[in-house]
Design a protein around this motif. Sequence first.
Motif, PDB file in Angstrom:
ATOM      1  N   SER A   9       0.830  -1.202   0.000  1.00 33.08           N
ATOM      2  CA  SER A   9       0.000   0.000   0.000  1.00 33.08           C
ATOM      3  C   SER A   9       0.861   1.246   0.000  1.00 33.08           C
ATOM      4  N   ASP A  10       0.206   2.348  -0.323  1.00 34.11           N
ATOM      5  CA  ASP A  10       0.780   3.687  -0.161  1.00 34.11           C
ATOM      6  C   ASP A  10       2.176   3.803  -0.770  1.00 34.11           C
TER       7      ASP A  10
ATOM      8  N   GLY B 102      -5.229   0.308   3.667  1.00 31.90           N
ATOM      9  CA  GLY B 102      -4.009   1.108   3.702  1.00 31.90           C
ATOM     10  C   GLY B 102      -4.246   2.377   4.500  1.00 31.90           C
ATOM     11  N   HIS B 103      -3.813   3.488   3.953  1.00 32.69           N
ATOM     12  CA  HIS B 103      -4.070   4.849   4.410  1.00 32.69           C
ATOM     13  C   HIS B 103      -3.232   5.300   5.597  1.00 32.69           C
TER      14      HIS B 103
ATOM     15  N   THR C   4      -9.720  -2.326   0.420  1.00 27.98           N
ATOM     16  CA  THR C   4     -10.061  -0.914   0.283  1.00 27.98           C
ATOM     17  C   THR C   4      -8.886  -0.096   0.801  1.00 27.98           C
ATOM     18  N   HIS C   5      -8.912   1.204   0.563  1.00 28.78           N
ATOM     19  CA  HIS C   5      -7.837   2.044   1.077  1.00 28.78           C
ATOM     20  C   HIS C   5      -8.068   2.350   2.560  1.00 28.78           C
TER      21      HIS C   5
ATOM     22  N   CYS D   3      -3.345  -1.571  -1.777  1.00 27.61           N
ATOM     23  CA  CYS D   3      -4.443  -0.927  -1.049  1.00 27.61           C
ATOM     24  C   CYS D   3      -4.562   0.573  -1.330  1.00 27.61           C
ATOM     25  N   GLY D   4      -4.080   1.036  -2.453  1.00 29.35           N
ATOM     26  CA  GLY D   4      -4.312   2.413  -2.870  1.00 29.35           C
ATOM     27  C   GLY D   4      -3.217   3.396  -2.512  1.00 29.35           C
ATOM     28  N   ASP D   5      -3.401   4.605  -3.033  1.00 24.71           N
ATOM     29  CA  ASP D   5      -2.423   5.702  -2.957  1.00 24.71           C
ATOM     30  C   ASP D   5      -1.141   5.356  -3.708  1.00 24.71           C
TER      31      ASP D   5
ATOM     32  N   GLY E 261      -7.099   5.210  -3.587  1.00 26.43           N
ATOM     33  CA  GLY E 261      -6.767   5.852  -2.323  1.00 26.43           C
ATOM     34  C   GLY E 261      -7.150   7.312  -2.373  1.00 26.43           C
TER      35      GLY E 261
END
Length: 170
Positions: A6-7, A105-106, A76-77, A32-34, A52
């Motif tokens: 992620s990220d 993530g996030h 999901t993010h 997971c995004g970003d 994200g």
Amino acid sequence: MFVVMSDSHYDREVIAAIKDKYLSTATAIFHCGDSELLSSDKIWSGIQVVAGNCDDDTRFPDFLLQEVEGKRVLLTHGHQFNVGFGLDRYSYFAEEKEADIALFGHIHRPVVEKINHTLYLNPGSVAQPRGDYQIKMYACVEINEDLITVSYKDLNHQSIDGLQFELLMR
């Protein structure tokens, strides 16, 4: 075994390195995004990815749900569920989707937490780590019936001390 990252925040090379390491052996690779990359980027071939809060490309889905190794995996993010303030809102969504494993993530920090019958996992960040572990990282998840093993890895693909978990999912 599946892989979660992620990220990555524009770091396409780190995505490529993890993909190259696991594409032929993992049952799935999740982001997971970003990423801040375009959804049309060829890097995404073989990787499941969600939007994200820093992703401008609206073609990424907000969440994905798929079966992996006999488990329902939700991706999901997390920003839509305010995961920085806890997992309550995300846990309601995951229960509604009947997820066995809920990835997010996030927050850029590793999280392994079991709530009811669902495992919640944040792989940390491959680009901008935060919190107690200032190590760029991702997670590998092994499923052996009801035993789930989570192993966090650094960018040299080495296990990170203190970030290895075994959970019985019943």
